[in-house]
Design a protein around this motif. Structure first.
Motif, short mmCIF file in Angstrom:
data_model
loop_
_atom_site.label_atom_id
_atom_site.label_comp_id
_atom_site.label_asym_id
_atom_site.label_seq_id
_atom_site.Cartn_x
_atom_site.Cartn_y
_atom_site.Cartn_z
N GLY A 10 37.94 20.66 -17.52
CA GLY A 10 37.60 20.16 -18.85
C GLY A 10 36.40 20.84 -19.49
O GLY A 10 35.89 20.36 -20.50
N ARG A 16 28.53 7.46 -19.15
CA ARG A 16 27.38 7.80 -18.28
C ARG A 16 26.07 7.40 -18.92
O ARG A 16 25.15 6.93 -18.25
CB ARG A 16 27.38 9.31 -18.01
N LEU A 17 25.96 7.63 -20.24
CA LEU A 17 24.74 7.25 -20.94
C LEU A 17 24.57 5.72 -20.97
O LEU A 17 23.46 5.20 -20.85
CB LEU A 17 24.72 7.83 -22.36
N SER A 54 39.37 26.76 -24.45
CA SER A 54 39.11 25.38 -24.90
C SER A 54 39.17 25.26 -26.41
O SER A 54 39.14 24.15 -26.95
CB SER A 54 37.73 24.92 -24.41
N HIS A 64 21.33 11.00 -11.92
CA HIS A 64 21.58 9.55 -11.92
C HIS A 64 22.89 9.24 -11.21
O HIS A 64 22.97 8.33 -10.38
CB HIS A 64 21.61 9.06 -13.37
N TYR A 84 25.57 9.02 -30.78
CA TYR A 84 24.38 9.65 -30.19
C TYR A 84 23.13 9.31 -31.00
O TYR A 84 22.03 9.25 -30.46
CB TYR A 84 24.57 11.17 -30.06
N TYR A 112 35.48 14.69 -23.24
CA TYR A 112 34.20 14.69 -22.53
C TYR A 112 33.25 13.65 -23.11
O TYR A 112 32.52 12.97 -22.38
CB TYR A 112 33.56 16.08 -22.61
N GLY A 141 12.53 8.76 -19.35
CA GLY A 141 13.98 8.75 -19.14
C GLY A 141 14.64 7.70 -20.02
O GLY A 141 14.46 7.69 -21.24
N ALA A 142 15.39 6.80 -19.41
CA ALA A 142 16.06 5.74 -20.18
C ALA A 142 15.08 4.71 -20.72
O ALA A 142 15.43 3.91 -21.59
CB ALA A 142 17.11 5.05 -19.31
N GLU A 186 19.84 15.43 -15.95
CA GLU A 186 19.28 14.09 -15.73
C GLU A 186 20.40 13.07 -15.41
O GLU A 186 20.26 12.26 -14.49
CB GLU A 186 18.51 13.66 -16.99
N LEU A 187 21.51 13.14 -16.15
CA LEU A 187 22.63 12.22 -15.88
C LEU A 187 23.31 12.56 -14.56
O LEU A 187 23.78 11.67 -13.85
CB LEU A 187 23.65 12.26 -17.03
N GLN A 244 19.62 13.29 -28.88
CA GLN A 244 18.99 12.32 -27.97
C GLN A 244 18.50 13.02 -26.70
O GLN A 244 17.64 12.50 -25.99
CB GLN A 244 19.92 11.14 -27.65
N ASP A 245 19.05 14.19 -26.39
CA ASP A 245 18.67 14.91 -25.18
C ASP A 245 17.37 15.71 -25.37
O ASP A 245 16.94 16.38 -24.43
CB ASP A 245 19.79 15.85 -24.76
N ARG A 246 16.77 15.67 -26.57
CA ARG A 246 15.53 16.42 -26.77
C ARG A 246 14.30 15.51 -26.84
O ARG A 246 13.20 15.98 -27.15
CB ARG A 246 15.63 17.32 -28.01
N VAL A 270 37.12 19.83 -31.45
CA VAL A 270 37.59 20.45 -30.21
C VAL A 270 38.07 19.34 -29.27
O VAL A 270 37.29 18.44 -28.92
CB VAL A 270 36.48 21.29 -29.53
N GLY A 322 38.84 19.02 -26.10
CA GLY A 322 38.16 18.83 -24.83
C GLY A 322 36.80 18.16 -24.99
O GLY A 322 36.35 17.42 -24.12
N LYS A 323 36.15 18.41 -26.13
CA LYS A 323 34.84 17.79 -26.37
C LYS A 323 34.99 16.29 -26.58
O LYS A 323 34.13 15.52 -26.18
CB LYS A 323 34.18 18.40 -27.61
N ASP A 344 25.55 3.70 -18.64
CA ASP A 344 25.12 3.33 -17.30
C ASP A 344 23.62 3.67 -17.12
O ASP A 344 22.86 2.89 -16.55
CB ASP A 344 25.97 4.10 -16.29
N PHE A 345 23.24 4.82 -17.65
CA PHE A 345 21.86 5.29 -17.50
C PHE A 345 20.88 4.45 -18.32
O PHE A 345 19.78 4.14 -17.85
CB PHE A 345 21.81 6.76 -17.93
N PHE A 403 34.13 23.34 -21.74
CA PHE A 403 34.29 23.99 -23.05
C PHE A 403 33.04 24.81 -23.39
O PHE A 403 32.84 25.19 -24.55
CB PHE A 403 34.58 22.95 -24.15
N ASP A 426 30.83 11.04 -21.31
CA ASP A 426 29.39 11.19 -21.53
C ASP A 426 28.80 9.86 -22.02
O ASP A 426 27.74 9.44 -21.54
CB ASP A 426 29.17 12.31 -22.56
N ASP A 446 20.98 19.92 -20.54
CA ASP A 446 20.39 18.62 -20.87
C ASP A 446 21.08 17.46 -20.15
O ASP A 446 20.71 16.31 -20.36
CB ASP A 446 20.46 18.39 -22.38
N ARG A 447 22.12 17.76 -19.33
CA ARG A 447 22.80 16.68 -18.62
C ARG A 447 22.47 16.65 -17.13
O ARG A 447 23.06 15.89 -16.36
CB ARG A 447 24.31 16.74 -18.85
#
Lengths: 226, 226
Positions: free
Chosen positions: B180, A73-74, B52, B210, A16, A66, A218-219, B206-207, A202-204, A60, A62-63, A76-77, B182, A70, B203-204
């Motif tokens: 999934g 997706r980033l 989770s 997309h 990130y 994910y 955006g990107a 935006e994705l 990066q989301d801020r 964690v 599950g994180k 691709d974006f 958490f 994520d 914060d997602r």
């Protein structure tokens, strides 16, 4: 308008951090605004985690699952190409990035103009090619891919062991902790006569743009140059 | 185009749930697209964290300090007015939201058209007015502020104790865990013939936009109606 300095604290172990670094640098190019200056701050994320008492998300299960989605997706974006690691535990927690970040700090002290390009090449080694950046041959690959001569690349690797370089990386890490950082990427906005403002993640970048009254793209693909 | 359903899992104990909920609903209004349907899913965040193995951010001191600043910045960006709690530990971890979320679940089962407005009024009680939503009088205030009659509000509070209501809240929580999740807010995008796609965090959005090839409007202030 008064100068706004943005200290960009990052570590090449952190995916990130790469995304935030890339998107921030693209914004900086698109703004092309002399009142905004990005200051790259190679930082040791292990020291930030220890100093703030934070834990990495990978603890964690599950994180971690994910995070793989994520990142795709980033990619691709943003038009990047990060991949998940074959052995994240060993790469992130056992091996780490301290030698790489010290060598980059050495560059920052003597040849700051190469830091952006070299950081990107080190990220590519881990986060695209899943290679071991504790291996000096792989770091040499990264440094020469960024355009450094073999001699210069080797010189920076040697400088990574010097006391003043180690201290400078510690100093950047302390600077981040003092500003309230607990992870990376972190952005510290500084302006004379105002309190420092830390933005995490990066989301801020969108909120950072809002704060500075600068456009959020955006990107920001138009700002991509590497 | 095929219908895209977005399950919006949220808990009124969570300030980022509110921001994500508000910004998502604004986008939905601005899109005004019949191929997109938002499905509100009152969920029990305590159950998500337990299921989770995740931990709330408040356990790291620096994150809690940052969260206060982050919420103020998000208020400014989105035109909301969340405040930090006077006693976050008691409100978030000791008292919690289970009765409120059960009553909202009861509404979802019989009068889904009131769920959005009531959820917002419950959030306001905690995150604007710093009031105790385990107190039935305060929940009554929230429900009647959303336009319910006193009798109807009381009926929903009573329904909160019913087995089928408790089970429905558990079911929404299980649905999130199975996808999934958490934490909250979480958005699960469903479309016939495609895998479900979970997005975590305000914060997602935006994705998510997309992914759905729909415009991202940032704070989407034009979609604000309450």
């Amino acid at each position: 308008m008064a100068l706004r300095r943005i200290a960009l604290h990052y570590d090449c172990i952190s995916p990130y951090s790469w995304i935030g670094f890339e998107v921030m640098m693209r914004h900086s190019r698109m703004w092309n605004d002399p009142t905004v200056r990005i200051e790259l701050k190679p930082t040791f994320l292990g020291g930030i985690m220890k100093g703030s008492g934070n834990k990495p998300p990978g603890v964690v299960a599950g994180k971690m699952v994910y995070m793989g989605r994520d990142l795709q997706r980033l990619n691709d974006f943003t038009d990047m190409e990060l991949n998940m690691l074959s052995d994240p535990f060993t790469t992130l927690f056992k091996k780490g990035s301290i030698k790489a970040m010290r060598a980059i700090t050495a560059m920052d002290m003597t040849n700051p103009e190469v830091v952006e390009r070299v950081s990107i090449e080190v990220w590519k080694q881990i986060w695209i090619h899943d290679r071991d950046i504790t291996d000096e041959a792989i770091l040499m690959d990264a440094f020469t891919s960024a355009g450094l001569t073999k001699n210069k690349a080797k010189e920076f690797l040697e400088m990574a062991g010097a006391k003043e370089v180690k201290n400078k990386l510690k100093e950047n890490t302390e600077e981040a902790l003092d500003a309230g950082c607990f992870g990376a990427p972190s952005f510290i906005v500084r302006q004379d006569g105002e309190d420092d403002k830390m933005f995490f993640g990066q989301d801020r970048i969108e909120l950072l743009c809002h704060q500075l009254e600068l456009p959020y793209h955006g990107a920001a693909k138009e700002g991509k140059i590497f």
